[in-house]
Design a protein around this motif. Structure first.
Motif, PDB file in Angstrom:
ATOM      1  N   ILE A 193       0.759  -1.298   0.091  1.00 55.02           N
ATOM      2  CA  ILE A 193       0.036  -0.084   0.220  1.00 55.02           C
ATOM      3  C   ILE A 193       0.816   1.298  -0.095  1.00 55.02           C
ATOM      4  O   ILE A 193       0.576   2.025  -0.733  1.00 55.02           O
ATOM      5  N   ILE A 194       1.953   1.219   0.932  1.00 51.43           N
ATOM      6  CA  ILE A 194       2.797   2.465   0.716  1.00 51.43           C
ATOM      7  C   ILE A 194       3.422   2.814  -0.622  1.00 51.43           C
ATOM      8  O   ILE A 194       3.293   3.808  -0.885  1.00 51.43           O
ATOM      9  N   ALA A 195       3.909   1.999  -1.088  1.00 56.42           N
ATOM     10  CA  ALA A 195       4.314   1.841  -2.555  1.00 56.42           C
ATOM     11  C   ALA A 195       3.503   2.180  -3.635  1.00 56.42           C
ATOM     12  O   ALA A 195       3.671   3.224  -4.353  1.00 56.42           O
ATOM     13  N   LEU A 196       2.202   1.630  -3.341  1.00 58.38           N
ATOM     14  CA  LEU A 196       1.263   2.025  -4.344  1.00 58.38           C
ATOM     15  C   LEU A 196       0.909   3.552  -4.091  1.00 58.38           C
ATOM     16  O   LEU A 196       0.709   4.175  -5.253  1.00 58.38           O
ATOM     17  N   CYS A 197       0.776   4.179  -2.908  1.00 61.03           N
ATOM     18  CA  CYS A 197       0.374   5.518  -2.705  1.00 61.03           C
ATOM     19  C   CYS A 197       1.685   6.333  -3.344  1.00 61.03           C
ATOM     20  O   CYS A 197       1.227   7.425  -4.043  1.00 61.03           O
ATOM     21  N   ALA A 198       2.844   5.999  -3.077  1.00 60.53           N
ATOM     22  CA  ALA A 198       3.896   6.759  -3.686  1.00 60.53           C
ATOM     23  C   ALA A 198       3.791   6.890  -5.401  1.00 60.53           C
ATOM     24  O   ALA A 198       4.058   7.759  -5.873  1.00 60.53           O
ATOM     25  N   LEU A 199       3.618   5.611  -5.813  1.00 64.08           N
ATOM     26  CA  LEU A 199       3.583   5.627  -7.418  1.00 64.08           C
ATOM     27  C   LEU A 199       2.442   6.510  -7.964  1.00 64.08           C
ATOM     28  O   LEU A 199       2.631   7.103  -8.749  1.00 64.08           O
ATOM     29  N   ILE A 200       1.349   6.177  -7.371  1.00 61.02           N
ATOM     30  CA  ILE A 200       0.108   7.111  -7.713  1.00 61.02           C
ATOM     31  C   ILE A 200       0.275   8.703  -7.697  1.00 61.02           C
ATOM     32  O   ILE A 200       0.061   9.308  -8.594  1.00 61.02           O
ATOM     33  N   ASN A 201       0.958   8.969  -6.405  1.00 63.54           N
ATOM     34  CA  ASN A 201       1.295  10.597  -6.241  1.00 63.54           C
ATOM     35  C   ASN A 201       2.260  10.896  -7.159  1.00 63.54           C
ATOM     36  O   ASN A 201       2.219  11.949  -7.757  1.00 63.54           O
ATOM     37  N   SER A 202       3.188  10.100  -7.508  1.00 59.74           N
ATOM     38  CA  SER A 202       4.365  10.526  -8.435  1.00 59.74           C
ATOM     39  C   SER A 202       4.087  10.807  -9.795  1.00 59.74           C
ATOM     40  O   SER A 202       4.615  11.384 -10.775  1.00 59.74           O
ATOM     41  N   VAL A 203       2.948   9.957 -10.295  1.00 58.42           N
ATOM     42  CA  VAL A 203       2.290   9.802 -11.578  1.00 58.42           C
ATOM     43  C   VAL A 203       1.450  11.029 -11.813  1.00 58.42           C
ATOM     44  O   VAL A 203       1.508  11.748 -12.854  1.00 58.42           O
ATOM     45  N   TYR A 204       0.891  11.583 -10.773  1.00 59.80           N
ATOM     46  CA  TYR A 204      -0.218  12.335 -11.159  1.00 59.80           C
ATOM     47  C   TYR A 204      -0.038  13.962 -10.686  1.00 59.80           C
ATOM     48  O   TYR A 204      -0.410  14.842 -10.984  1.00 59.80           O
ATOM     49  N   ARG A 205       1.074  14.117  -9.426  1.00 60.27           N
ATOM     50  CA  ARG A 205       1.014  15.465  -8.925  1.00 60.27           C
ATOM     51  C   ARG A 205       2.766  15.621  -8.900  1.00 60.27           C
ATOM     52  O   ARG A 205       3.534  14.763  -8.539  1.00 60.27           O
ATOM     53  N   GLY A 206       2.933  16.917  -8.923  1.00 66.37           N
ATOM     54  CA  GLY A 206       4.530  17.326  -8.449  1.00 66.37           C
ATOM     55  C   GLY A 206       5.119  17.258  -9.656  1.00 66.37           C
ATOM     56  O   GLY A 206       4.798  16.886 -10.731  1.00 66.37           O
ATOM     57  N   GLU A 207       6.427  17.703  -9.528  1.00 64.65           N
ATOM     58  CA  GLU A 207       7.453  17.844 -10.442  1.00 64.65           C
ATOM     59  C   GLU A 207       7.656  16.713 -11.203  1.00 64.65           C
ATOM     60  O   GLU A 207       7.894  16.504 -12.321  1.00 64.65           O
ATOM     61  N   ALA A 217       5.843  14.217 -11.850  1.00 62.90           N
ATOM     62  CA  ALA A 217       4.797  13.542 -12.537  1.00 62.90           C
ATOM     63  C   ALA A 217       4.963  14.645 -14.041  1.00 62.90           C
ATOM     64  O   ALA A 217       4.251  14.019 -14.950  1.00 62.90           O
ATOM     65  N   LYS A 218       5.559  15.543 -13.887  1.00 64.12           N
ATOM     66  CA  LYS A 218       5.712  16.442 -15.319  1.00 64.12           C
ATOM     67  C   LYS A 218       6.374  15.627 -16.187  1.00 64.12           C
ATOM     68  O   LYS A 218       6.480  15.955 -17.385  1.00 64.12           O
ATOM     69  N   GLY A 219       7.184  14.633 -15.810  1.00 63.36           N
ATOM     70  CA  GLY A 219       8.043  13.965 -16.849  1.00 63.36           C
ATOM     71  C   GLY A 219       7.074  12.824 -17.819  1.00 63.36           C
ATOM     72  O   GLY A 219       7.656  12.224 -18.680  1.00 63.36           O
ATOM     73  N   GLY A 220       5.821  12.748 -17.395  1.00 63.98           N
ATOM     74  CA  GLY A 220       5.044  11.886 -18.098  1.00 63.98           C
ATOM     75  C   GLY A 220       3.910  12.494 -18.637  1.00 63.98           C
ATOM     76  O   GLY A 220       3.358  13.788 -18.236  1.00 63.98           O
ATOM     77  N   TRP A 221       3.191  12.008 -19.657  1.00 64.76           N
ATOM     78  CA  TRP A 221       1.931  12.520 -20.185  1.00 64.76           C
ATOM     79  C   TRP A 221       0.672  12.736 -19.390  1.00 64.76           C
ATOM     80  O   TRP A 221      -0.334  13.374 -19.813  1.00 64.76           O
ATOM     81  N   THR A 222       0.689  11.803 -18.326  1.00 59.17           N
ATOM     82  CA  THR A 222      -0.495  11.702 -17.488  1.00 59.17           C
ATOM     83  C   THR A 222      -0.687  12.615 -16.328  1.00 59.17           C
ATOM     84  O   THR A 222      -1.670  12.594 -15.677  1.00 59.17           O
ATOM     85  N   THR A 223       0.327  13.695 -16.324  1.00 52.71           N
ATOM     86  CA  THR A 223       0.257  14.492 -15.122  1.00 52.71           C
ATOM     87  C   THR A 223      -0.951  15.360 -14.889  1.00 52.71           C
ATOM     88  O   THR A 223      -1.860  15.527 -15.821  1.00 52.71           O
ATOM     89  N   GLU A 224      -1.383  15.744 -13.783  1.00 56.95           N
ATOM     90  CA  GLU A 224      -2.451  16.437 -13.529  1.00 56.95           C
ATOM     91  C   GLU A 224      -1.913  17.872 -12.668  1.00 56.95           C
ATOM     92  O   GLU A 224      -2.516  18.716 -12.168  1.00 56.95           O
ATOM     93  N   ALA A 225      -0.388  17.894 -12.700  1.00 58.14           N
ATOM     94  CA  ALA A 225       0.155  18.904 -12.051  1.00 58.14           C
ATOM     95  C   ALA A 225      -0.303  20.255 -12.322  1.00 58.14           C
ATOM     96  O   ALA A 225      -0.282  21.263 -11.578  1.00 58.14           O
ATOM     97  N   ASP A 226      -0.616  20.519 -13.520  1.00 57.78           N
ATOM     98  CA  ASP A 226      -1.004  21.917 -14.140  1.00 57.78           C
ATOM     99  C   ASP A 226      -2.427  22.153 -13.704  1.00 57.78           C
ATOM    100  O   ASP A 226      -3.209  23.231 -13.512  1.00 57.78           O
ATOM    101  N   SER A 285      -2.154   4.326 -13.290  1.00 56.74           N
ATOM    102  CA  SER A 285      -0.928   4.915 -12.929  1.00 56.74           C
ATOM    103  C   SER A 285       0.105   4.192 -13.435  1.00 56.74           C
ATOM    104  O   SER A 285       0.212   2.862 -12.818  1.00 56.74           O
ATOM    105  N   VAL A 286       0.855   5.010 -14.438  1.00 59.31           N
ATOM    106  CA  VAL A 286       2.048   4.189 -14.782  1.00 59.31           C
ATOM    107  C   VAL A 286       3.467   5.120 -14.749  1.00 59.31           C
ATOM    108  O   VAL A 286       3.122   6.436 -15.058  1.00 59.31           O
ATOM    109  N   ALA A 287       4.309   4.844 -14.021  1.00 55.08           N
ATOM    110  CA  ALA A 287       5.596   5.640 -13.660  1.00 55.08           C
ATOM    111  C   ALA A 287       6.022   6.142 -14.976  1.00 55.08           C
ATOM    112  O   ALA A 287       6.107   5.530 -15.939  1.00 55.08           O
ATOM    113  N   PRO A 288       6.359   7.372 -14.846  1.00 53.16           N
ATOM    114  CA  PRO A 288       6.703   8.253 -16.094  1.00 53.16           C
ATOM    115  C   PRO A 288       7.732   7.692 -17.029  1.00 53.16           C
ATOM    116  O   PRO A 288       7.724   7.614 -18.171  1.00 53.16           O
ATOM    117  N   PRO A 289       8.745   6.881 -16.386  1.00 52.08           N
ATOM    118  CA  PRO A 289       9.774   6.497 -17.208  1.00 52.08           C
ATOM    119  C   PRO A 289       9.409   5.218 -18.030  1.00 52.08           C
ATOM    120  O   PRO A 289       9.801   4.703 -19.297  1.00 52.08           O
TER     121      PRO A 289
END
Length: 193
Positions: free
Chosen positions: A29-43, A45-54, A106-110
């Motif tokens: 669960i902790i790893a899932l949470c980190a993955l999901i947040n890294s895909v959608y929010r923050g800097e 996430a901007k490395g991928g096309w699924t970001t919601e950071a804007d 959620s797919v990790a940006p790389p």
């Protein structure tokens, strides 16, 4: 969270996949949470096309939210891996007698644009159809993400006309733009003959 037979069923169905899938365990669960947040929010996430950071700031989810979702009946997190590394996940839940919902894909940006999301979405559809005999898969997509709705349309999802306002709860993020709303998209999942 899952039974051993459910996990085995997922692994067997995709034994030849480049991205093996399994149902998440409580220890993930902790790893899932980190993955999901890294895909959608923050800097990151901007490395991928699924970001919601804007569109949104803050978190996409937290551990308590994921634990609550995972604790519901007929509610699971599906995880895709590569070389024992968690690279993608989605939430899958039976919501009505004939409808399952898939969310937080959620797919990790790389790993984006390498077919991981397709594998995960197909696995979720097959699992829902085979396990729950559902006839439709539903997704909720932010209206202001036309590239994402186009992605799902290319995979057979269509707009239903149903909408919801974006949640007024900072646990899901803090809007940076006005008027955010969610659109329902569905795909028919015919049962095998």
């Amino acid at each position: 969270m899952t039974t051993e037979s459910q996990d085995k069923e997922i692994k067997m169905a995709h034994a030849k996949s480049l991205y093996p899938c399994h149902m998440a365990q409580k220890t993930e669960i902790i790893a899932l949470c980190a993955l999901i947040n890294s895909v959608y929010r923050g800097e990151a996430a901007k490395g991928g096309w699924t970001t919601e950071a804007d569109l949104l700031e803050g978190q996409r989810c937290d551990v308590a939210m994921l634990e609550e979702l995972a604790g519901r009946p007929d509610s699971y997190f599906l995880v895709a891996t590569k070389e024992n590394q968690m690279i993608a996940c989605c939430h899958l839940q039976l919501t009505e007698a004939e409808v399952a919902e898939c969310g937080m894909l959620s797919v990790a940006p790389p790993w984006q644009t390498q077919g991981v999301a397709n594998t995960l979405l197909h696995t979720a559809e097959e699992y829902a159809r085979g396990t729950w005999q559902v006839q439709r898969m539903r997704l909720w997509v932010i209206k202001q993400r036309p590239e994402l709705t186009a992605y799902y349309q290319r995979r057979g999802y269509q707009f239903t006309g149903a909408t919801l306002p974006f949640p007024d709860d900072s646990r899901y993020g803090i809007p940076k733009v006005a008027g955010l709303c969610l659109l329902a998209m569905e795909k028919a999942l015919p049962l095998p003959a």
